[in-house]
Design a protein around this motif. Sequence first.
Motif, PDB file in Angstrom:
ATOM      1  N   GLU A  26      35.454  43.882  37.658  1.00 38.39           N
ATOM      2  CA  GLU A  26      35.891  43.613  36.294  1.00 38.39           C
ATOM      3  C   GLU A  26      36.050  42.116  36.084  1.00 38.39           C
ATOM      4  N   ASP A  50      44.920  36.504  29.594  1.00 36.35           N
ATOM      5  CA  ASP A  50      46.110  36.424  28.753  1.00 36.35           C
ATOM      6  C   ASP A  50      47.189  37.326  29.337  1.00 36.35           C
ATOM      7  N   ASP A  76      49.214  39.652  28.121  1.00 37.61           N
ATOM      8  CA  ASP A  76      49.187  41.086  27.821  1.00 37.61           C
ATOM      9  C   ASP A  76      48.108  41.795  28.640  1.00 37.61           C
ATOM     10  N   GLY A  77      46.913  41.163  28.729  1.00 39.84           N
ATOM     11  CA  GLY A  77      45.835  41.759  29.521  1.00 39.84           C
ATOM     12  C   GLY A  77      46.186  41.836  30.993  1.00 39.84           C
ATOM     13  N   ALA A  86      48.642  44.636  31.572  1.00 35.51           N
ATOM     14  CA  ALA A  86      47.987  45.936  31.429  1.00 35.51           C
ATOM     15  C   ALA A  86      47.111  46.272  32.632  1.00 35.51           C
ATOM     16  N   ASN A  87      46.397  45.257  33.165  1.00 39.72           N
ATOM     17  CA  ASN A  87      45.392  45.526  34.191  1.00 39.72           C
ATOM     18  C   ASN A  87      45.849  45.253  35.619  1.00 39.72           C
ATOM     19  N   ASN A 106      41.744  40.441  38.980  1.00 39.50           N
ATOM     20  CA  ASN A 106      41.016  41.558  38.376  1.00 39.50           C
ATOM     21  C   ASN A 106      40.902  42.678  39.396  1.00 39.50           C
ATOM     22  N   GLU A 162      32.674  43.695  27.264  1.00 42.70           N
ATOM     23  CA  GLU A 162      33.401  43.016  26.197  1.00 42.70           C
ATOM     24  C   GLU A 162      33.424  41.515  26.442  1.00 42.70           C
ATOM     25  N   ALA A 197      41.393  38.479  34.380  1.00 43.62           N
ATOM     26  CA  ALA A 197      42.381  38.559  33.302  1.00 43.62           C
ATOM     27  C   ALA A 197      42.787  37.142  32.904  1.00 43.62           C
ATOM     28  N   GLU A 241      35.120  46.421  30.397  1.00 44.77           N
ATOM     29  CA  GLU A 241      35.773  45.128  30.215  1.00 44.77           C
ATOM     30  C   GLU A 241      34.780  43.976  30.377  1.00 44.77           C
TER      31      GLU A 241
END
Length: 772
Positions: free
Chosen positions: A349, A354, A356-357, A360-361, A345, A450, A352, A447
């Motif tokens: 944050e 998955d 895709d995450g 992205a991050n 991370n 969420e 991560a 994040e």
Amino acid sequence: MPMEPAACLVVPDAQRIRLDVTGAVQGVGFRPFVYRLAVDEGLAGHVRNTAAGVTLEVEGPGSAVDRFLARLRREVRLPARIDGLAREGLQPTGERGFTIASSSADTAPSVHILPDLALCEDCRAEVFDPADRRYRYPFTTCMHCGPRYSIIAAAPYDRARTAMRHFVMCPACQAEYDDPACRRFHAEANACPECGPQLALHAPDGALLAEADDALERVVGALREGRIVALKGLGGFQLLVDARNEEAVARLRERKYRPAKPFAVMAGSVTDAEAIAHLSPVERAALESAAAPIVLVQARKDAARPIAPNVAPGNPNIGLMLPTTPLHCLLMDALGFPVVATSGNRSGEPIAADDDGAFANLADIADLFLTHDRPILHPVDDSVLRMIAGQPTVLRCARGVAPLVLPEAKQAQPLLALGGHMKSAVAVGRDGQIVLGPHIGDLAHREAREAFGRSVATMRSFYAVEPAAVACDAHPDYHSTRVADGLGFPVSRVPHHLAHVLAVMTEHALSGPVLGVAWDGTGYGADATLWGGEFLTVHGARHHRIAHLLPFHLPGGEAAIREPRRTAIGVLNALHDGALWESEHAPLSAFSVEERTTLRAMLERRLNSPLTSSAGRLFDAVASILNLCQRASFDGEAAMAVEFAAQEAKAVHALPSPGIVRAGDTVAIDWRPMISALADATHAGVAVEELAAGFHHWLVEAIVQVARQAGIAQVALSGGCFQNALLTELAMARLQQAGFRVYRAVRVPANDGGLAVGQAAYAARLLDEVTG
């Protein structure tokens, strides 16, 4: 699966009983254990998972039933644990044979959701055995190890309710699953290279580069070259880099925006760990436990092949861990050197989990991504422990430790507790227990908020909690407080420092009266100021603030939390007032002339300069005065510098004893003579280490003075300041010498990660008073 029972014939002296078992009894081999025990005693019946735990019926001669009951408790193997056992007599049916029956979900979920477990020795042996069909298989697991919390979708714990439902077992794995003599009997994560999850190596843009063993071999080469790899572990992604390579570590720090906070290090074995750190027997046991946490241990100064100094700059300790999965074991065996293994991370944050995450991050952090196709349903970071007073003490409750179950005598109605703002974690209360969920992170980030929402939903779902009350922090502006207000249930706003004390009381089943010493960085006070150096008396649902540190101003408010030099200015200004600005104190030297003018105006006009009684901020001020830390890049950095300096002291510089002054209906501990003497001694050239040690002893003397005045036999030490091993050990020793019984957070984090436990306990006490 065993054959169906044969024809019934009731034995004359037969007994039949039903047992409803609660505790850690799912995903730990408990049903196979019961099966083998019943068969060994010649008993008939069945065992099944339920949403509440395990239910079983046994029938046979009375003597055999008695032996079964005695052995059930005596021979149960960790991590399985029996907490409750309700017995009911039934009429014998003449049944023959014993079966594992289909699971039932017809009751409200209350089963213990087991934490993820590190690779066991039996599975490790298979992974490295060329003759075994699981040779070099990175997802080898059995009933005694592997993922649990991170892959479960719902209780009861069966394969169809986990992330493994996507993988159909091959005939060989199915045979193991059905064989009562096999340690994979009903192991829900059972798999092999033919039917289970597989590795894949990706570029930062997601492009597939390699699969299976080739992917692992390419990662080994990349790490040897100093590249950064994002690896998908049990509960989420980790960022790996060669821990010996100073340039590679610096690159990771730059990309992750983490300038100074220590990185965790993974060693391939205990032997490798002992080459870079000093390990006590207790620390070694913690490293090798099924939880496999990060353990803070003392680094070796004489290591033949030391880790890079920028792994833990200015820190005498290393956050050390051992491989937790077969994938880690294979990787570390091939590398032969320690690696940084930090959370996948950006700072602050959530981790991560998955692919895709992660792409992205983490695409601008990692050079390569080693992933797999087993979904992580519930992300969970690595747990962190530290040895304090000879006990493994949880600083971060996460993988291998959470969900953490604690008994709470007052807890009768279902509850939800939302924790605080920093080091967020959620708890639920149900059936006389409080369950603390895993660490989430700081709720300043979208994040993390969420992830917080998902954790609330997960904990409510797992334990079927429709709360009679929702507990939260008393701070009106916390995200968790606003969420509590929006859920539509009665809300209990719990004073921050009371929650800290109640968390310790809950862990140790204390009913009171208790003197709680709640010391931390910042907490919302009843007078709307920032508390943090508090002494509270607690008895049942009643509490009273009896003492605190003398308040001082924080010029710049939150900016002072990031800049110890500002806090020091606030403290020194209380001593010298106008004379401060012409002095040569180290904190003043850290500012320009223009900045000093602004700070002076702020303090004189009380602009953006809130009052605080915080012990954590007093640590910051001392760090600045001793010129150990003027700016902090992470929470606790300044206080850690003071602790580390004190640990190096060859002598303790005596400081004036704490003074006690009246402050309304409380008393305040006057630190001004101590700070004045500390500053003078600094100018006189007294060793910083001796002054830091003197400050610790002054704090302990203050605690003992208040405890003697309060006259309460039980003292609970709580709040983030008691992550400081030196402060905690000195305080415990002095209080015990003075005749007090001392309790502290051990399994529940002393920091804000444990607030939800105290909040749930508070709400339970209020509900108990209302219904009582």
